[in-house]
Write a protein that holds these residues in place. Structure first.
Motif, PDB file in Angstrom:
ATOM      1  N   LEU A   1     -21.011 -59.221 -45.202  1.00 57.64           N
ATOM      2  CA  LEU A   1     -20.044 -57.834 -45.252  1.00 57.64           C
ATOM      3  C   LEU A   1     -20.803 -56.980 -46.019  1.00 57.64           C
ATOM      4  CD1 LEU A   1     -16.730 -59.608 -46.490  1.00 57.64           C
ATOM      5  CD2 LEU A   1     -17.278 -59.071 -43.924  1.00 57.64           C
ATOM      6  N   VAL A   2     -20.697 -55.677 -45.486  1.00 63.78           N
ATOM      7  CA  VAL A   2     -21.246 -54.552 -45.946  1.00 63.78           C
ATOM      8  C   VAL A   2     -20.037 -53.615 -46.275  1.00 63.78           C
ATOM      9  CG1 VAL A   2     -22.768 -52.218 -45.662  1.00 63.78           C
ATOM     10  CG2 VAL A   2     -23.347 -54.677 -44.711  1.00 63.78           C
ATOM     11  N   TRP A   3     -20.015 -53.178 -47.749  1.00 71.00           N
ATOM     12  CA  TRP A   3     -18.843 -52.190 -48.159  1.00 71.00           C
ATOM     13  C   TRP A   3     -19.313 -50.825 -48.422  1.00 71.00           C
ATOM     14  CZ3 TRP A   3     -14.106 -54.690 -49.377  1.00 71.00           C
ATOM     15  CH2 TRP A   3     -14.168 -56.220 -49.272  1.00 71.00           C
ATOM     16  N   TYR A   4     -18.299 -50.161 -47.886  1.00 67.87           N
ATOM     17  CA  TYR A   4     -18.561 -48.700 -47.972  1.00 67.87           C
ATOM     18  C   TYR A   4     -17.367 -47.801 -48.511  1.00 67.87           C
ATOM     19  CZ  TYR A   4     -16.218 -47.998 -43.466  1.00 67.87           C
ATOM     20  OH  TYR A   4     -15.356 -48.028 -42.533  1.00 67.87           O
ATOM     21  N   ILE A   5     -17.515 -46.540 -48.527  1.00 69.17           N
ATOM     22  CA  ILE A   5     -16.415 -45.646 -48.902  1.00 69.17           C
ATOM     23  C   ILE A   5     -16.151 -44.982 -47.570  1.00 69.17           C
ATOM     24  CG2 ILE A   5     -15.190 -44.000 -50.544  1.00 69.17           C
ATOM     25  CD1 ILE A   5     -15.968 -46.715 -51.625  1.00 69.17           C
ATOM     26  N   PRO A   6     -14.807 -45.042 -46.991  1.00 71.64           N
ATOM     27  CA  PRO A   6     -14.734 -44.414 -45.618  1.00 71.64           C
ATOM     28  C   PRO A   6     -15.066 -42.920 -45.894  1.00 71.64           C
ATOM     29  CG  PRO A   6     -13.020 -46.274 -45.737  1.00 71.64           C
ATOM     30  CD  PRO A   6     -13.681 -46.261 -47.143  1.00 71.64           C
ATOM     31  N   GLU A   7     -14.124 -42.323 -46.978  1.00 70.80           N
ATOM     32  CA  GLU A   7     -14.254 -40.963 -47.005  1.00 70.80           C
ATOM     33  C   GLU A   7     -15.788 -40.346 -47.150  1.00 70.80           C
ATOM     34  OE1 GLU A   7     -12.541 -37.401 -50.416  1.00 70.80           O
ATOM     35  OE2 GLU A   7     -12.017 -39.679 -50.700  1.00 70.80           O
TER      36      GLU A   7
ATOM     37  N   ALA B   1     -12.995 -57.338 -56.512  1.00 69.60           N
ATOM     38  CA  ALA B   1     -12.332 -57.730 -58.010  1.00 69.60           C
ATOM     39  C   ALA B   1     -13.145 -56.964 -58.911  1.00 69.60           C
ATOM     40  CB  ALA B   1     -12.652 -59.092 -58.361  1.00 69.60           C
ATOM     41  N   PHE B   2     -14.275 -56.251 -58.670  1.00 66.30           N
ATOM     42  CA  PHE B   2     -15.084 -55.491 -59.648  1.00 66.30           C
ATOM     43  C   PHE B   2     -15.129 -53.950 -59.074  1.00 66.30           C
ATOM     44  CE2 PHE B   2     -16.928 -59.794 -59.345  1.00 66.30           C
ATOM     45  CZ  PHE B   2     -16.630 -60.183 -60.641  1.00 66.30           C
ATOM     46  N   PHE B   3     -14.314 -53.546 -58.228  1.00 66.31           N
ATOM     47  CA  PHE B   3     -14.149 -52.230 -57.735  1.00 66.31           C
ATOM     48  C   PHE B   3     -13.234 -51.596 -58.943  1.00 66.31           C
ATOM     49  CE2 PHE B   3     -14.752 -52.662 -52.925  1.00 66.31           C
ATOM     50  CZ  PHE B   3     -15.983 -52.794 -53.049  1.00 66.31           C
TER      51      PHE B   3
ATOM     52  N   VAL C   1      -7.743 -49.281 -53.160  1.00 69.04           N
ATOM     53  CA  VAL C   1      -6.939 -49.820 -52.374  1.00 69.04           C
ATOM     54  C   VAL C   1      -8.144 -50.285 -51.262  1.00 69.04           C
ATOM     55  CG1 VAL C   1      -5.320 -49.823 -50.579  1.00 69.04           C
ATOM     56  CG2 VAL C   1      -4.876 -48.679 -52.763  1.00 69.04           C
ATOM     57  N   VAL C   2      -8.395 -51.547 -50.869  1.00 71.48           N
ATOM     58  CA  VAL C   2      -9.070 -52.002 -49.811  1.00 71.48           C
ATOM     59  C   VAL C   2      -8.570 -51.646 -48.570  1.00 71.48           C
ATOM     60  CG1 VAL C   2     -10.606 -53.842 -48.841  1.00 71.48           C
ATOM     61  CG2 VAL C   2     -10.319 -53.836 -51.263  1.00 71.48           C
ATOM     62  N   GLY C   3      -9.241 -50.934 -47.640  1.00 70.32           N
ATOM     63  CA  GLY C   3      -8.885 -50.503 -46.329  1.00 70.32           C
ATOM     64  C   GLY C   3      -8.353 -49.140 -46.230  1.00 70.32           C
ATOM     65  N   GLU C   4      -8.293 -48.571 -47.629  1.00 69.22           N
ATOM     66  CA  GLU C   4      -8.135 -47.151 -47.558  1.00 69.22           C
ATOM     67  C   GLU C   4      -9.354 -46.538 -48.465  1.00 69.22           C
ATOM     68  OE1 GLU C   4      -4.161 -46.239 -49.137  1.00 69.22           O
ATOM     69  OE2 GLU C   4      -3.300 -47.682 -47.863  1.00 69.22           O
ATOM     70  N   ASP C   5      -9.369 -46.827 -49.864  1.00 65.53           N
ATOM     71  CA  ASP C   5     -10.481 -46.113 -50.785  1.00 65.53           C
ATOM     72  C   ASP C   5     -11.712 -46.871 -50.369  1.00 65.53           C
ATOM     73  OD1 ASP C   5      -8.127 -44.725 -51.965  1.00 65.53           O
ATOM     74  OD2 ASP C   5      -7.811 -46.560 -53.299  1.00 65.53           O
ATOM     75  N   ALA C   6     -11.803 -48.001 -50.077  1.00 66.36           N
ATOM     76  CA  ALA C   6     -13.142 -48.722 -49.699  1.00 66.36           C
ATOM     77  C   ALA C   6     -12.814 -49.587 -48.646  1.00 66.36           C
ATOM     78  CB  ALA C   6     -13.507 -49.617 -50.989  1.00 66.36           C
TER      79      ALA C   6
END
Length: 422
Positions: free
Chosen positions: A143-149, A280-282, A287-292
């Motif tokens: 997985l690669v995590w990102y901030i949609p905004e 867990a460390f954000f 809110v995953v799916g919104e903020d990240a």
């Protein structure tokens, strides 16, 4: 194919005159919330079968199951956190092969089904291979995590291939930003996040049999294909302009702190490759799916290696043979056994017959879609290697590599440590 669990066990119990006479013991690593969740799954089996099931969790499961097996007091079923210990116990005659046809069922009903059969197949005491492990409850690492905004503000789109991911990485640099946050720090386990990178990249540059041969030490670390995968990691982690804080900060940044740069304003980085547990460390309240959000760590379109997924998971094996134990493995093949835990937390499944709407968390549903889209699944390679390598020289070697050491030299030192174990 959705398979309904027939109530043969319950009928047999009624004929015998007492359902309570039939018992099943299960041991595993889960305590706390996970134990509560697995008990809800066991409740379904109890109600359907009439069998009295007891589960005992332990934070020292790996040691206890060996002690119990050697003493002849093992539970009927053991839940192994990784295949290595199960394979070792099978070789000593402590596991019972699963019923004929179980492997065929897995190949037909699990995404990347052959992968799961391979992961659960070991040599027994007589040296013959048999299917011993049934995987149930899986984790995804690709997985690669990102901030949609942040992506929206910069006009970036989620990449769908490794070529696009590398192009996006260069674009972010050209725009004056920093594409990646990477941290390898983890106390005494410092270096493990880099091993995940290398494993994921090997699966995206070579066929699965190369990965399998490497994990078994049939292909050495010094093989040019393995060295190239290490350098693939370096293409992301050893360029100052690619990493928050510069390449020199990679090894010293704690992995738990490394994704926080995505949440800074302006962003200190735009992407973070890590497993499904990292939220867990954000920052608190994220809110995953919104903020990240996250996307699949993509494969190379030009290499045509499908969509490999790296992960982990638990396998269930019979450590004390009984008809009830085989009935329970059959129960794990039902959609209901999976959907019961799907409605709770912390559960992913490769079962193609489940109703995805059963997920109580849309984030888990999205992760599960990645799992169901896998053409190949491979277990975390370092977890399958001997501890002195997978939890030793591989970790420290990757720290050295992140610090600037040549990949070939690092690979040679890791391989020497493995050879020394023989």
């Amino acid at each position: 194919m959705r398979k309904s669990f027939y109530l043969g066990a319950a009928m047999a119990a009624l004929v015998a005159g007492s359902a309570s006479a039939e018992q099943l013991t299960i041991s595993g690593p889960w305590l706390g919330a996970d134990e509560e969740n697995v008990q809800k799954v066991l409740d379904v089996f109890r109600a359907q079968s009439g069998i009295d099931v007891s589960y005992v969790g332990s934070d020292s499961f790996e040691q206890q199951i060996v002690i119990d097996a050697e003493a002849g007091s093992a539970p009927n079923i053991a839940v192994f956190p990784q295949p290595g210990l199960a394979a070792d116990m099978a070789s000593k005659g402590f596991l019972t092969p699963l019923a004929d046809g179980t492997g065929d069922w897995i190949k037909e009903n699990y995404a990347a089904g052959q992968s799961w059969v391979d992961l659960g197949t070991y040599a027994g005491k007589d040296g013959a291979d048999s299917l011993y492990g049934f995987f149930y409850k899986v984790d995804v690492k690709s997985l690669v995590w990102y901030i949609p905004e942040n992506f929206e503000d910069a006009g970036y789109e989620v990449p769908t291939s490794m070529e696009e991911l590398k192009a996006l990485t260069d674009q972010i640099v050209a725009d004056g930003g920093t594409p990646w946050c990477i941290g390898l720090g983890s106390g005494g386990a410092t270096g493990w996040p880099a091993t995940d990178w290398v494993e994921d990249l090997l699966l995206r540059t070579q066929t699965p049999d190369v990965y399998d041969g490497w994990v078994k030490n049939e292909i050495p670390f010094t093989d040019e294909r393995i060295v190239a995968a290490i350098d693939e990691f370096g293409a992301f982690a050893r360029k100052d302009e690619y990493v928050a804080g510069g390449a020199g900060a990679v090894a010293s940044t704690d992995f738990r702190d490394s994704p926080k740069g995505m949440f800074a304003s302006p962003p200190q980085c735009y992407m973070h490759r890590q497993a499904s547990f990292i939220p867990a460390f954000f920052p608190e309240g994220t809110v995953v799916g919104e903020d990240a959000d996250f996307f699949y760590f993509p494969s190379y379109s030009e290499k045509e290696l499908g969509n490999p997924v790296l992960g982990a998971g638990t396998l269930w094996a019979i450590t004390s043979d009984s008809p009830e134990a085989h009935q329970f493995i059959e129960f794990l093949q039902t959609a209901e056994a999976h959907e019961t835990w799907m409605a709770l937390k912390g559960f992913l499944t490769p079962h193609k017959g489940v109703n995805s709407d059963a997920f109580g968390d849309p984030t888990l549903k999205k992760m599960n879609d990645i799992l169901l889209g896998a053409t190949t699944f491979r277990f975390d390679g370092s977890d399958l290697m001997p501890g002195g390598v997978g939890a030793g020289s591989f970790w420290t070697g990757m720290v050295d590599y992140a610090g600037g050491k040549d990949a070939s030299d690092v690979a040679g030192e890791i391989q020497s440590s493995w050879d020394a174990l023989k």
